[in-house]
Design a protein around this motif. Structure first.
Motif, PDB file in Angstrom:
ATOM      1  N   CYS A 303       0.837  -1.201   0.000  1.00  0.00           N
ATOM      2  CA  CYS A 303       0.000   0.000   0.000  1.00  0.00           C
ATOM      3  C   CYS A 303       0.874   1.254   0.000  1.00  0.00           C
ATOM      4  CB  CYS A 303      -0.915  -0.017   1.218  1.00  0.00           C
ATOM      5  SG  CYS A 303      -2.040   1.395   1.316  1.00  0.00           S
ATOM      6  N   ILE A 304       1.947   1.241   0.808  1.00  0.00           N
ATOM      7  CA  ILE A 304       2.861   2.386   0.845  1.00  0.00           C
ATOM      8  C   ILE A 304       3.510   2.604  -0.520  1.00  0.00           C
ATOM      9  CG2 ILE A 304       5.014   3.244   1.848  1.00  0.00           C
ATOM     10  CD1 ILE A 304       4.237   1.845   4.447  1.00  0.00           C
ATOM     11  N   VAL A 305       3.953   1.502  -1.137  1.00  0.00           N
ATOM     12  CA  VAL A 305       4.572   1.603  -2.457  1.00  0.00           C
ATOM     13  C   VAL A 305       3.578   2.144  -3.475  1.00  0.00           C
ATOM     14  CG1 VAL A 305       5.587   0.277  -4.347  1.00  0.00           C
ATOM     15  CG2 VAL A 305       6.252  -0.197  -1.993  1.00  0.00           C
ATOM     16  N   SER A 306       2.334   1.683  -3.396  1.00  0.00           N
ATOM     17  CA  SER A 306       1.306   2.143  -4.350  1.00  0.00           C
ATOM     18  C   SER A 306       1.015   3.631  -4.165  1.00  0.00           C
ATOM     19  CB  SER A 306       0.023   1.335  -4.166  1.00  0.00           C
ATOM     20  OG  SER A 306       0.262  -0.040  -4.402  1.00  0.00           O
ATOM     21  N   ILE A 307       0.946   4.073  -2.908  1.00  0.00           N
ATOM     22  CA  ILE A 307       0.671   5.491  -2.642  1.00  0.00           C
ATOM     23  C   ILE A 307       1.799   6.366  -3.176  1.00  0.00           C
ATOM     24  CG2 ILE A 307       0.433   7.208  -0.815  1.00  0.00           C
ATOM     25  CD1 ILE A 307      -1.033   5.073   0.820  1.00  0.00           C
ATOM     26  N   VAL A 308       3.040   5.973  -2.885  1.00  0.00           N
ATOM     27  CA  VAL A 308       4.181   6.754  -3.355  1.00  0.00           C
ATOM     28  C   VAL A 308       4.210   6.794  -4.882  1.00  0.00           C
ATOM     29  CG1 VAL A 308       6.701   6.854  -3.427  1.00  0.00           C
ATOM     30  CG2 VAL A 308       5.532   6.328  -1.276  1.00  0.00           C
ATOM     31  N   THR A 309       3.921   5.665  -5.497  1.00  0.00           N
ATOM     32  CA  THR A 309       3.921   5.611  -6.966  1.00  0.00           C
ATOM     33  C   THR A 309       2.845   6.526  -7.547  1.00  0.00           C
ATOM     34  OG1 THR A 309       4.720   3.323  -6.891  1.00  0.00           O
ATOM     35  CG2 THR A 309       3.731   4.072  -8.943  1.00  0.00           C
ATOM     36  N   THR A 310       1.669   6.489  -6.927  1.00  0.00           N
ATOM     37  CA  THR A 310       0.570   7.327  -7.412  1.00  0.00           C
ATOM     38  C   THR A 310       0.878   8.811  -7.238  1.00  0.00           C
ATOM     39  OG1 THR A 310      -0.986   5.570  -6.807  1.00  0.00           O
ATOM     40  CG2 THR A 310      -1.899   7.766  -7.207  1.00  0.00           C
ATOM     41  N   LEU A 311       1.475   9.165  -6.071  1.00  0.00           N
ATOM     42  CA  LEU A 311       1.810  10.571  -5.839  1.00  0.00           C
ATOM     43  C   LEU A 311       2.872  11.073  -6.816  1.00  0.00           C
ATOM     44  CD1 LEU A 311       1.876  10.729  -1.928  1.00  0.00           C
ATOM     45  CD2 LEU A 311       0.139  11.676  -3.456  1.00  0.00           C
ATOM     46  N   MET A 312       3.774  10.215  -7.182  1.00  0.00           N
ATOM     47  CA  MET A 312       4.859  10.627  -8.074  1.00  0.00           C
ATOM     48  C   MET A 312       4.439  10.636  -9.547  1.00  0.00           C
ATOM     49  SD  MET A 312       7.388  11.450  -6.239  1.00  0.00           S
ATOM     50  CE  MET A 312       8.604  11.574  -7.551  1.00  0.00           C
ATOM     51  N   GLY A 343       7.556  23.913  -9.008  1.00  0.00           N
ATOM     52  CA  GLY A 343       6.313  24.216  -8.308  1.00  0.00           C
ATOM     53  C   GLY A 343       5.139  23.518  -8.929  1.00  0.00           C
ATOM     54  N   LEU A 344       5.147  23.413 -10.245  1.00  0.00           N
ATOM     55  CA  LEU A 344       4.075  22.702 -10.924  1.00  0.00           C
ATOM     56  C   LEU A 344       4.040  21.223 -10.525  1.00  0.00           C
ATOM     57  CD1 LEU A 344       1.782  23.003 -12.977  1.00  0.00           C
ATOM     58  CD2 LEU A 344       3.451  22.468 -14.784  1.00  0.00           C
ATOM     59  N   CYS A 345       5.220  20.602 -10.360  1.00  0.00           N
ATOM     60  CA  CYS A 345       5.296  19.196  -9.913  1.00  0.00           C
ATOM     61  C   CYS A 345       4.702  19.047  -8.515  1.00  0.00           C
ATOM     62  CB  CYS A 345       6.743  18.713  -9.917  1.00  0.00           C
ATOM     63  SG  CYS A 345       7.460  18.477 -11.546  1.00  0.00           S
ATOM     64  N   VAL A 346       5.096  19.929  -7.605  1.00  0.00           N
ATOM     65  CA  VAL A 346       4.590  19.860  -6.234  1.00  0.00           C
ATOM     66  C   VAL A 346       3.087  20.085  -6.213  1.00  0.00           C
ATOM     67  CG1 VAL A 346       4.682  20.942  -3.961  1.00  0.00           C
ATOM     68  CG2 VAL A 346       6.793  20.561  -5.245  1.00  0.00           C
ATOM     69  N   ALA A 347       2.613  21.028  -6.995  1.00  0.00           N
ATOM     70  CA  ALA A 347       1.172  21.296  -7.036  1.00  0.00           C
ATOM     71  C   ALA A 347       0.409  20.090  -7.561  1.00  0.00           C
ATOM     72  CB  ALA A 347       0.904  22.531  -7.912  1.00  0.00           C
ATOM     73  N   ALA A 348       0.950  19.423  -8.586  1.00  0.00           N
ATOM     74  CA  ALA A 348       0.285  18.241  -9.135  1.00  0.00           C
ATOM     75  C   ALA A 348       0.235  17.115  -8.098  1.00  0.00           C
ATOM     76  CB  ALA A 348       1.018  17.774 -10.391  1.00  0.00           C
ATOM     77  N   MET A 349       1.306  16.944  -7.323  1.00  0.00           N
ATOM     78  CA  MET A 349       1.326  15.930  -6.274  1.00  0.00           C
ATOM     79  C   MET A 349       0.322  16.269  -5.182  1.00  0.00           C
ATOM     80  SD  MET A 349       5.451  15.266  -5.971  1.00  0.00           S
ATOM     81  CE  MET A 349       5.258  14.177  -4.576  1.00  0.00           C
ATOM     82  N   ALA A 350       0.208  17.537  -4.825  1.00  0.00           N
ATOM     83  CA  ALA A 350      -0.732  17.953  -3.790  1.00  0.00           C
ATOM     84  C   ALA A 350      -2.164  17.699  -4.243  1.00  0.00           C
ATOM     85  CB  ALA A 350      -0.523  19.425  -3.446  1.00  0.00           C
ATOM     86  N   VAL A 351      -2.452  18.034  -5.477  1.00  0.00           N
ATOM     87  CA  VAL A 351      -3.808  17.808  -6.001  1.00  0.00           C
ATOM     88  C   VAL A 351      -4.136  16.316  -5.985  1.00  0.00           C
ATOM     89  CG1 VAL A 351      -5.256  17.960  -8.060  1.00  0.00           C
ATOM     90  CG2 VAL A 351      -3.840  19.910  -7.374  1.00  0.00           C
ATOM     91  N   THR A 352      -3.167  15.498  -6.377  1.00  0.00           N
ATOM     92  CA  THR A 352      -3.377  14.036  -6.372  1.00  0.00           C
ATOM     93  C   THR A 352      -3.604  13.525  -4.953  1.00  0.00           C
ATOM     94  OG1 THR A 352      -1.942  13.851  -8.316  1.00  0.00           O
ATOM     95  CG2 THR A 352      -2.401  11.835  -7.079  1.00  0.00           C
ATOM     96  N   PHE A 353      -2.838  14.031  -3.996  1.00  0.00           N
ATOM     97  CA  PHE A 353      -2.972  13.620  -2.598  1.00  0.00           C
ATOM     98  C   PHE A 353      -4.361  13.964  -2.064  1.00  0.00           C
ATOM     99  CE2 PHE A 353      -2.592  14.529   1.945  1.00  0.00           C
ATOM    100  CZ  PHE A 353      -2.097  13.330   2.403  1.00  0.00           C
ATOM    101  N   ILE A 354      -4.815  15.206  -2.356  1.00  0.00           N
ATOM    102  CA  ILE A 354      -6.147  15.629  -1.892  1.00  0.00           C
ATOM    103  C   ILE A 354      -7.230  14.762  -2.519  1.00  0.00           C
ATOM    104  CG2 ILE A 354      -7.789  17.526  -1.922  1.00  0.00           C
ATOM    105  CD1 ILE A 354      -5.388  19.428  -1.776  1.00  0.00           C
ATOM    106  N   PHE A 355      -7.078  14.451  -3.785  1.00  0.00           N
ATOM    107  CA  PHE A 355      -8.068  13.615  -4.464  1.00  0.00           C
ATOM    108  C   PHE A 355      -8.130  12.222  -3.846  1.00  0.00           C
ATOM    109  CE2 PHE A 355      -8.834  10.371  -7.718  1.00  0.00           C
ATOM    110  CZ  PHE A 355     -10.140  10.684  -8.053  1.00  0.00           C
ATOM    111  N   MET A 356      -6.956  11.648  -3.532  1.00  0.00           N
ATOM    112  CA  MET A 356      -6.925  10.295  -2.944  1.00  0.00           C
ATOM    113  C   MET A 356      -7.528  10.297  -1.537  1.00  0.00           C
ATOM    114  SD  MET A 356      -3.178   8.964  -4.238  1.00  0.00           S
ATOM    115  CE  MET A 356      -3.367   7.379  -3.461  1.00  0.00           C
TER     116      MET A 356
END
Length: 362
Positions: A303-312, A343-356
């Motif tokens: 699960c941890i590996v999947s989360i990290v992969t999805t965030l990246m 900044g665009l990379c970090v913003a995309a990761m944040a949006v993905t995290f909030i969605f998950m």
């Protein structure tokens, strides 16, 4: 040559009195030969007395008894490691041919049979390894009548020596069946001690499993439980056949052997078998719990590996886009292009995290 070995006599003699040259029967493979008198004790037999006992088919028959004292019985113990000794034991006078063949056998097997006034069979025992957990299981064989016991073995078996010494310390039983009962009691005692050690190992594994923390290595616990299950299975494969032959309804034991073998020995063996089954059930349950814990830990790590992969993943898309070698790429000129892309990379990761989080994907 060890001190307890008689010159020109290649087998160990347990009774110091048998060291006397005139007391040692010169019979192939014979380790000891004694006469046991209930209430009195044991005495070594001379060679001619042993020959007289073996050659008399009527030992145990009051009309044709050759024993020295009334109500006494004899115990002859043979080592059959040498072929000549096996050949001699297989042709013992006064014994049926099938009984002699059984006494000389070398293959492992458990058996108990009776015919008329004779009882014979093969029973298990542990060898003489120093560490109890390292002891291997071997077989010894016997044939007995009311006033005669003949035992054979290929490897040193401590329980037979212990039964021999018990005749001096615990008294002489009324007939040879009492010796078989003592040997089985000693054997089941060893089995139960080993079961106690295995149970202690399961206790330690269970304590570790109950106090386990995330990220701990559970592999060593699997080795402990596996060892316990293997040893318990080995012991059960030995104890169960004894229980089966003692419970055999077709086994018609003589009256003089019924109490010792059918009653006391059967209770001891059955109790040891119950303990073995209980230990195996506990080991199986602990192994299932261990497998469940390992599966849970594996799922947690996946699960941890999947989360990290999805965030990246969004950041990977951004870096892939800006990594294209195409003309007209915006932000290619100017000093803030790299900062903007980061900044665009970090913003995309944040949006993905909030969605998950909103979708409860973790």
């Amino acid at each position: 040559m060890p001190d307890n070995t008689v010159p020109n006599f290649s087998f160990t003699v347990l009774d110091p009195a048998l060291k006397e040259a005139h007391s040692v029967p010169r019979i192939k493979g014979l380790v000891w030969a004694i006469e046991a008198v209930p209430g009195k004790g044991i005495t070594p037999l001379e060679a001619d007395e042993v020959q007289r006992i073996l050659q008399s088919p009527g030992v145990g028959d009051p009309e044709n008894d050759v024993l020295l004292e009334a109500n006494s019985w004899c115990w002859l113990h043979f080592d059959t490691v040498h072929r000549s000794a096996r050949s001699h034991v297989g042709r013992l006078p006064g014994m049926p041919e099938d009984v002699g063949m059984m006494l000389a056998e070398t293959d492992y097997g458990i058996a108990l049979e009776a015919a008329d006034d004779t009882v014979w069979g093969a029973l298990p025992a542990f060898d003489d390894a120093l560490a109890e957990e390292d002891r291997e299981i071997c077989a010894w064989r016997f044939a007995m009548r009311q006033n005669l016991l003949i035992t054979t073995r290929r490897t040193p078996i401590p329980v037979l020596g212990s039964a021999y010494r018990s005749l001096q310390t615990q008294g002489v039983p009324r007939n040879p069946a009492g010796v078989i009962d003592r040997v089985l009691r000693d054997f089941t005692g060893t089995v139960r001690r080993q079961l106690g050690q295995l149970d202690d190992e399961l206790d330690r594994a269970e304590d570790v499993l109950l106090a386990i923390e995330h990220g701990s290595d559970l592999g060593h616990l699997g080795g402990i439980v596996g060892k316990v299950r293997r040893r318990a299975t080995e012991l059960r494969r030995v104890v169960m056949p004894i229980d089966r032959v003692l419970r055999d309804e077709d086994l018609d034991l003589p009256d003089w052997a019924e109490d010792d073998l059918r009653d006391r020995a059967e209770r001891q063996i059955h109790a040891a078998l119950d303990d073995l089954i209980a230990l195996q059930d506990r080991a199986r349950s602990l192994q299932d719990e261990l497998a469940s814990s390992q599966a849970e830990e594996t799922n947690r790590r996946l699960c941890i590996v999947s989360i990290v992969t999805t965030l990246m993943l969004p950041a990977t898309l951004v870096t892939g886009f800006f990594g294209m070698n195409t003309g007209g790429m915006f932000l290619a000129s100017g000093g803030l292009g790299t900062i903007f892309a980061g900044g665009l990379c970090v913003a995309a990761m944040a949006v993905t995290f909030i969605f998950m989080k909103i979708a409860r994907l973790f």
